[in-house]
Design a protein around this motif. Structure first.
Motif, PDB file in Angstrom:
ATOM      1  N   LYS A 157      40.114  44.079  47.084  1.00  0.00           N
ATOM      2  CA  LYS A 157      39.785  42.676  47.371  1.00  0.00           C
ATOM      3  C   LYS A 157      40.787  41.696  46.772  1.00  0.00           C
ATOM      4  O   LYS A 157      40.467  40.531  46.521  1.00  0.00           O
ATOM      5  CB  LYS A 157      38.371  42.343  46.882  1.00  0.00           C
ATOM      6  N   ALA A 158      42.013  42.122  46.558  1.00  0.00           N
ATOM      7  CA  ALA A 158      43.039  41.244  45.998  1.00  0.00           C
ATOM      8  C   ALA A 158      43.507  40.204  47.009  1.00  0.00           C
ATOM      9  O   ALA A 158      44.110  39.194  46.633  1.00  0.00           O
ATOM     10  CB  ALA A 158      44.232  42.065  45.511  1.00  0.00           C
ATOM     11  N   SER A 159      43.259  40.433  48.309  1.00  0.00           N
ATOM     12  CA  SER A 159      43.609  39.448  49.338  1.00  0.00           C
ATOM     13  C   SER A 159      42.359  38.986  50.093  1.00  0.00           C
ATOM     14  O   SER A 159      42.448  38.536  51.231  1.00  0.00           O
ATOM     15  CB  SER A 159      44.628  40.042  50.319  1.00  0.00           C
ATOM     16  N   TYR A 160      41.229  39.104  49.442  1.00  0.00           N
ATOM     17  CA  TYR A 160      39.942  38.732  50.029  1.00  0.00           C
ATOM     18  C   TYR A 160      39.748  37.231  49.834  1.00  0.00           C
ATOM     19  O   TYR A 160      39.538  36.753  48.718  1.00  0.00           O
ATOM     20  CB  TYR A 160      38.842  39.516  49.329  1.00  0.00           C
ATOM     21  N   THR A 161      39.833  36.452  50.923  1.00  0.00           N
ATOM     22  CA  THR A 161      39.777  34.995  50.838  1.00  0.00           C
ATOM     23  C   THR A 161      38.390  34.474  51.194  1.00  0.00           C
ATOM     24  O   THR A 161      37.525  35.220  51.643  1.00  0.00           O
ATOM     25  CB  THR A 161      40.819  34.380  51.781  1.00  0.00           C
ATOM     26  N   LEU A 162      38.213  33.166  51.031  1.00  0.00           N
ATOM     27  CA  LEU A 162      36.904  32.565  51.300  1.00  0.00           C
ATOM     28  C   LEU A 162      36.499  32.712  52.767  1.00  0.00           C
ATOM     29  O   LEU A 162      35.347  33.035  53.071  1.00  0.00           O
ATOM     30  CB  LEU A 162      36.921  31.088  50.909  1.00  0.00           C
TER      31      LEU A 162
END
Length: 289
Positions: free
Chosen positions: A237-242
């Motif tokens: 989830k290091a590139s998991y955005t809103l």
């Protein structure tokens, strides 16, 4: 005659107003109502008050998504604006700028999926073009899309390349609106190039810079396509955005109420940032009288 002109004005505005109501205001109102309900998208809606909002603030995944989005904004907005302005300055006085303008604008009209797939190939850590290029100088490139420390930087680099042409064209329009008489007067006074840029160019294009800044920040908080196509929100989830969180809650977990609550929180965040920018803009945005 004035009534006829007003009638024609309203007539031409009608399609845009209908689109705004149908595709923006009505969905926004519907999402606001849903944010107070428990609904899976199929059955009956159950009113639960503020539970969805409270649940979001207690959810560590939400805070992870918010932090990733803020990090992306910090990386994308200042560097993207600076690069766009530098390119606009470089193209403003050269011949054939129409060709270069088209060249730099082409990525903007390319679909997000196509851009994502191409950059997945470029940023591949094992056989990507970028790491092969760095290897020629004895530099071992990182795992751009699978390293948690580099993945948001990679997405920001892609986004800057993708959107730099749009902001560059806007800056070019602002630069071309600056009268040469200011520069001629400054040259008579012996001003250097940097002094002309600092005291003439920057203040006179400040309304353009203000517009680009607002649109860039709004766009950065809505980042989704790049992460969805290239990383799926990973690794870890290091590139998991809103917006990714909103999408996953609604269309993968079928929690429409929680998704709507997250969307309302994002709306408020963007609104606050926009209002702050309008408030602060009075100190540095200068309009010619």
């Amino acid at each position: 005659m004035r009534k006829n002109n007003n009638l024609w004005g309203y007539l031409f505005l009608t399609p845009q107003l209908l689109g705004l109501v149908a595709f923006a205001l009505i969905p926004l109102g519907f999402a606001f109502v849903l944010s107070f309900t428990n609904w899976d998208g199929f059955g009956a809606k159950t009113f639960i008050g503020l539970e969805n909002f409270i649940g979001q603030f207690k959810n560590p995944v939400f805070w992870k998504a918010l932090w990733n989005t803020v990090l992306y904004t910090i990386l994308y907005v200042p560097f993207g604006i600076a690069l766009s302005l530098l390119l606009a300055l470089a193209l403003n006085k050269i011949k054939g700028k129409e060709f270069y303008r088209i060249f730099f604008f082409m990525p903007v009209i390319t679909s997000s999926v196509s851009v994502g797939v191409i950059w997945m190939w470029i940023l591949n850590g094992d056989f990507g073009i970028l790491n092969q290029f760095l290897a020629n100088f004895g530099i071992a490139g990182p795992q751009w899309l699978t390293d948690t420390s580099w993945v948001m930087i990679s997405i920001a680099i892609l986004s800057i390349w993708w959107q730099v042409g749009y902001n560059m064209v806007i800056f070019l329009a602002g630069l071309q609106g600056v009268s040469n008489s200011y520069y001629e007067a400054a040259e008579i006074d012996g001003a250097s190039r940097f002094q002309k840029f600092r005291h003439i160019t920057l203040p006179l294009i400040s309304p353009t810079t203000f517009f680009v800044t607002i649109m860039s920040i709004i766009g950065s908080f809505q980042v989704f396509d790049q992460a969805f196509v290239m990383t799926g929100g990973g690794p870890a989830k290091a590139s998991y955005t809103l917006v990714f969180h909103i999408y996953e809650s609604a269309f993968m977990n079928f929690r429409m109420g929680e998704s709507s609550a997250a969307a309302m929180i994002l709306f408020v965040i963007i609104l606050i940032f926009t209002l702050i920018q309008f408030s602060v803009s009075k100190r540095w945005v200068h309009y010619e009288g």
